[in-house]
Write an enzyme that holds these catalytic residues in place. Structure first.
Site, short mmCIF file in Angstrom:
data_model
loop_
_atom_site.label_atom_id
_atom_site.label_comp_id
_atom_site.label_asym_id
_atom_site.label_seq_id
_atom_site.Cartn_x
_atom_site.Cartn_y
_atom_site.Cartn_z
N TYR A 133 -27.79 52.23 67.16
CA TYR A 133 -28.06 53.32 66.74
C TYR A 133 -28.97 54.43 66.97
O TYR A 133 -29.21 55.20 66.04
CB TYR A 133 -29.75 52.73 65.87
CG TYR A 133 -29.84 51.57 64.36
CD1 TYR A 133 -29.16 50.61 64.80
CD2 TYR A 133 -29.85 51.63 63.55
CE1 TYR A 133 -28.63 49.24 63.55
CE2 TYR A 133 -29.74 51.12 62.90
CZ TYR A 133 -29.75 49.61 62.45
OH TYR A 133 -28.58 48.65 61.75
N LYS A 184 -26.80 38.74 72.62
CA LYS A 184 -25.63 38.16 72.84
C LYS A 184 -25.16 37.86 74.21
O LYS A 184 -24.28 39.16 74.37
CB LYS A 184 -24.79 38.93 72.21
CG LYS A 184 -23.48 38.55 71.60
CD LYS A 184 -22.80 37.69 70.96
CE LYS A 184 -21.18 36.61 71.02
NZ LYS A 184 -20.34 35.91 70.55
N ASP A 217 -24.66 34.69 67.11
CA ASP A 217 -23.84 33.32 65.91
C ASP A 217 -24.71 32.67 65.48
O ASP A 217 -23.99 32.17 64.80
CB ASP A 217 -22.14 33.97 66.40
CG ASP A 217 -22.57 33.38 68.18
OD1 ASP A 217 -23.38 33.49 69.03
OD2 ASP A 217 -21.23 33.73 68.80
N ASP A 241 -31.10 44.26 61.83
CA ASP A 241 -31.05 44.75 61.20
C ASP A 241 -29.85 43.40 60.51
O ASP A 241 -30.28 43.47 58.48
CB ASP A 241 -29.79 45.83 60.99
CG ASP A 241 -29.41 46.56 60.05
OD1 ASP A 241 -30.00 46.83 58.77
OD2 ASP A 241 -28.12 46.83 59.56
N ASP A 245 -31.18 40.12 56.45
CA ASP A 245 -30.32 40.38 54.88
C ASP A 245 -30.05 38.91 54.82
O ASP A 245 -29.86 38.35 53.98
CB ASP A 245 -29.05 41.71 55.10
CG ASP A 245 -29.84 42.84 54.73
OD1 ASP A 245 -30.11 43.40 54.62
OD2 ASP A 245 -28.35 43.65 53.63
C1 IPM Z 1 -32.32 48.55 56.71
C2 IPM Z 1 -31.38 49.66 56.61
C3 IPM Z 1 -30.98 50.53 57.03
C4 IPM Z 1 -30.80 50.05 59.22
C5 IPM Z 1 -29.96 51.64 56.96
C6 IPM Z 1 -30.26 51.84 54.97
C7 IPM Z 1 -29.89 52.94 57.69
O1 IPM Z 1 -29.48 48.41 56.37
O2 IPM Z 1 -34.03 49.87 56.88
O3 IPM Z 1 -32.46 47.51 57.30
O4 IPM Z 1 -29.56 49.60 58.99
O5 IPM Z 1 -31.42 50.02 59.30
MN MN Z 2 -30.43 46.96 57.01
#
Ligand code: IPM
Ligand code: MN
Ligand code: NAD
Length: 340
Positions: A133, A184, A217, A241, A245
């Site tokens: 990032y 990794k 992984d 990140d 999810d």
């Molecule tokens: C998160 C989002 C952000 C990230 C994006 C929107 C920059 O996906 O906060 O998880 O990748 O950190």
């Molecule tokens: Mn995210």
């Protein structure tokens, strides 16, 4: 009645479902008896499309003066070609994370009833200012057959160590203290070795914390098949990140996943936001689950020292068992308000 503090909070509702879930979170905080003086900031894709503004130095400096920042979500709809990728993500969200030195992205997960990870509690401590990032890299000979694009990962001893120390502090507070480094190291050997070495060094100061390691992984398997194994996962910016999810999905859905972008040194405000994005596909339909935003507000209250109100809201969220799909944003919010 004791003197009640009024917290000055910058509120960036943002795009898509962002404003809807942020309003719900503010309503719940107010119902819990905490006084918030909100200052709305109109930032994000909609604002950018209107006048080209993303975030300037003066506004960033202004944000430094608040007690906290509450954000909904920012970003264009997927496929919206009017805004090039990164303009808002890098120009607004990352600019705040980097500029305000929000070096920890703390993401707690709690498996709701009926989810794959039902009953499991774990957290991801994501390094929030470095890794891929950081913006290292560039393009050469763009548009030619010899085009080059590089995107490096920046890992500083300083950045890795402060993240790892924070993660150990969190892990040490658990009933079953456990920290898992996810990386990794078998391929990303330079960064992986630094992360592993720092974890091993800091671990010496936390003899009660069980330390484990998973390749990223494999962590994707374990998060689905045996999420109960985790306490605190510490990892770099990009892995954190992506795993967030997945962790959101297995603990009930991304609509439940909260996050705190923390400046633990408290040299400025911290920023609280759901893990999810602007979800333009359901914006305006009343279907957005506001719980991620509400739980992000709980993290904000904890950070501000409003432990009692934070606990009351957290309990209301925990006791909530309605059907999120049929209740929708308003129905869920009302049920939380009734419980407070
Ligand atoms: C998160 C989002 C952000 C990230 C994006 C929107 C920059 O996906 O906060 O998880 O990748 O950190
Ligand atoms: Mn995210
Ligand atoms: P997203 O999180 O917005 O949506 C992914 C899926 O999850 C969609 O199907 C959406 O409907 C669903 N979803 C998300 N939040 C939900 C909620 N509260 N309740 C119910 N369902 C929910 O991810 P995306 O589609 O990849 O990104 C959309 C935009 O948001 C992009 O511009 C992206 O850059 C941005 N984004 C912003 C942030 C942020 O501001 N922190 C985080 C992630 C993505």
């Amino acid at each position: 009645m004791t003197n009640q503090r009024i917290y000055r909070v910058a509120v960036l509702g943002g795009d898509g479902i962002g404003p809807e879930v942020t309003q719900a979170a503010l309503d719940v905080v107010r119902a819990a008896g905490v006084s918030i003086d909100p200052t709305p900031y109109d930032l994000g894709a909609a604002r950018y499309l209107r006048d080209g503004f993303v975030l300037d130095d003066a506004t960033l400096d202004e944000l430094r003066g608040y007690d906290a920042i509450l954000l909904g979500a920012v970003g264009p709809a997927i496929g919206d070609t009017r805004i090039p990728g990164g303009v808002l993500e890098r120009g607004l969200l990352l600019r705040m994370r980097f500029g305000l030195d929000l070096y920890i992205n703390y993401r707690p997960f709690s498996g709701v009833a009926g989810s794959i990870a039902q009953g499991c509690e774990f957290a991801i401590v994501r390094e929030n200012t470095e890794g891929p990032y950081a913006g290292e890299g560039g393009t050469l000979r763009r548009g030619t057959a010899h085009e080059i694009a590089t995107q490096g990962s920046v890992n500083t001893r300083f950045g890795v160590e402060r993240c790892v120390r924070y993660a150990f502090e969190r892990a040490a507070q658990l009933a079953r203290p456990k920290l898992t480094l996810v990386h990794k190291t078998n391929v990303l050997t330079f960064a992986g070795e630094l992360w592993s070495r720092v974890v091993a060094e800091v671990a010496v100061q936390y003899p009660n914390v069980e330390v484990d390691y998973n390749h990223v992984d494999a962590a994707c398997i374990y998060l689905v098949e045996s999420p109960g194994r985790y306490g605190v996962i510490v990892t770099d910016n990009l892995f954190g990140d992506i795993l967030s999810d997945l962790a959101g999905a297995v603990t009930g859905g991304i609509g439940y996943a909260a996050s705190a972008n923390l400046n633990p040194a408290r040299t400025g405000p911290s920023l609280f936001e759901p893990v999810h994005g602007a979800a333009h596909d359901i914006a305006g339909t009343g279907q957005a689950n506001p719980i991620a935003a509400v739980k992000s507000a709980v993290l904000m209250l904890e950070h501000l020292g409003e432990a009692e109100a934070a606990q009351r809201i957290a309990r209301a969220v925990q006791d909530f068992s309605g059907d999120v799909t049929s209740l929708g944003t308003a129905g869920i919010t009302n049920q939380l308000l009734e419980r407070l």
